[in-house]
Design a protein around this motif. Structure first.
Motif, PDB file in Angstrom:
ATOM      1  N   GLN A   6      16.378   4.629  -3.998  1.00 31.65           N
ATOM      2  CA  GLN A   6      15.961   3.501  -4.841  1.00 31.65           C
ATOM      3  C   GLN A   6      17.555   2.989  -5.139  1.00 31.65           C
ATOM      4  O   GLN A   6      18.676   3.907  -5.248  1.00 31.65           O
ATOM      5  N   ASN A  22      15.546  -2.221  -6.203  1.00 33.57           N
ATOM      6  CA  ASN A  22      15.098  -1.844  -4.792  1.00 33.57           C
ATOM      7  C   ASN A  22      14.853  -0.599  -4.618  1.00 33.57           C
ATOM      8  O   ASN A  22      15.362   0.492  -5.271  1.00 33.57           O
ATOM      9  N   CYS A  23      13.737  -0.281  -3.731  1.00 29.97           N
ATOM     10  CA  CYS A  23      13.076   1.125  -3.468  1.00 29.97           C
ATOM     11  C   CYS A  23      12.615   0.858  -2.023  1.00 29.97           C
ATOM     12  O   CYS A  23      12.062  -0.095  -1.737  1.00 29.97           O
ATOM     13  N   THR A  24      13.244   1.883  -1.172  1.00 28.78           N
ATOM     14  CA  THR A  24      12.838   2.147   0.288  1.00 28.78           C
ATOM     15  C   THR A  24      12.352   3.552   0.291  1.00 28.78           C
ATOM     16  O   THR A  24      12.729   4.363  -0.305  1.00 28.78           O
ATOM     17  N   THR A  70       8.880  -3.094   6.127  1.00 28.89           N
ATOM     18  CA  THR A  70      10.314  -2.779   5.782  1.00 28.89           C
ATOM     19  C   THR A  70      10.351  -1.650   4.804  1.00 28.89           C
ATOM     20  O   THR A  70      11.281  -1.143   4.341  1.00 28.89           O
ATOM     21  N   SER A  72       9.256  -0.901   2.120  1.00 24.12           N
ATOM     22  CA  SER A  72       9.884  -1.059   0.702  1.00 24.12           C
ATOM     23  C   SER A  72       8.727  -1.205  -0.381  1.00 24.12           C
ATOM     24  O   SER A  72       7.644  -1.490   0.038  1.00 24.12           O
ATOM     25  N   HIS A  74       9.983  -2.764  -3.768  1.00 26.71           N
ATOM     26  CA  HIS A  74      10.826  -3.182  -4.808  1.00 26.71           C
ATOM     27  C   HIS A  74      10.248  -3.646  -5.994  1.00 26.71           C
ATOM     28  O   HIS A  74       9.177  -4.454  -6.161  1.00 26.71           O
TER      29      HIS A  74
END
Lengths: 111, 113
Positions: A6, A22-24, A70, A72, A74
């Motif tokens: 993150q 953001n978080c992946t 993606t 993700s 977010h």
């Protein structure tokens, strides 16, 4: 292995500003995704979650959409308040295994 | 609502002492967890228990052991405390399943001098 990355903080915003954290993630299969919040002096509590692709979790004006393409998840809020100042953690969970957390993002909202 | 209670909010111990951190949950959850929280590192799993007397190592089990003799109680033991174990320790519990959230205690801030 399963992991979460993150956005590094700290993040400082003025009241009513737009927030994105953001978080992946990296995971085998299809994990469930979570955002937890930790207010000063308190334990972590669940903010929202999504359990499958394209799901949107929402709570207290915060939203996050599970994007498989993606990888993700977010976190967004359209208008932050001073009371949103906290540390936010992105997390994932697969099967009955443990919850994997990101490093946390500290948010400070100024009046 | 679920309550996860950690026995101490603040604890100060000496290097080499044996330290017990206790955690009790009141909602009959199968799973219990011990994490440590350090700035910039997030939460790292020490041990995980999915049933009474069952345990699995997490990412950083070295220097720690656990005990789960009853479903509601999960103890973390530092056999010989060291200064690098100074940290915030968080206990959590959950029902079984990937969709289930964790319920956290308030944490124990341990200082090892």
């Amino acid at each position: 292995g399963n992991s979460v990355t993150q956005m590094e903080g700290p993040v400082t915003l003025s009241e009513e500003a737009f927030l994105t954290i953001n978080c992946t993630y990296t995971a085998t299969g299809y994990p469930s995704l979570f955002w937890y919040v930790q207010y000063p002096g308190e334990g972590l509590q669940l903010l929202l979650k999504a359990t499958k692709a394209d799901d949107k979790g929402s709570n207290k004006g915060f939203e996050a959409t599970y994007r498989k393409e993606t990888t993700s998840f977010h976190l967004e809020k359209g208008s932050v308040q001073v009371s949103d100042s906290a540390v936010y953690f992105c997390a994932l969970r697969r099967n009955n295994n443990d919850m994997r957390f990101g490093a946390g993002t500290r948010l400070t909202v100024k009046p | 609502d679920v309550k996860v209670t950690q026995s101490s909010r603040y604890l100060v111990k000496r290097t080499g002492e044996k330290v017990f951190l206790e955690c009790v949950q009141d909602m009959d959850h199968e799973n219990m967890f011990w994490y440590r929280q350090d700035p910039g590192l997030g939460l790292r799993l020490i041990y995980f228990s999915y049933d009474v007397k069952m345990k699995e190592k997490g990412d950083i089990p070295e220097g720690y052991s656990v005990s789960r003799e009853k479903k509601e109680r999960f103890s973390l033991i530092l056999e010989s405390a060291s200064t690098n174990q100074t940290s915030m320790y968080l206990c959590a519990s959950s029902l079984r399943g990937a969709n289930e959230k964790l319920f956290f205690g308030s944490g124990t801030q341990l200082s090892v001098l």
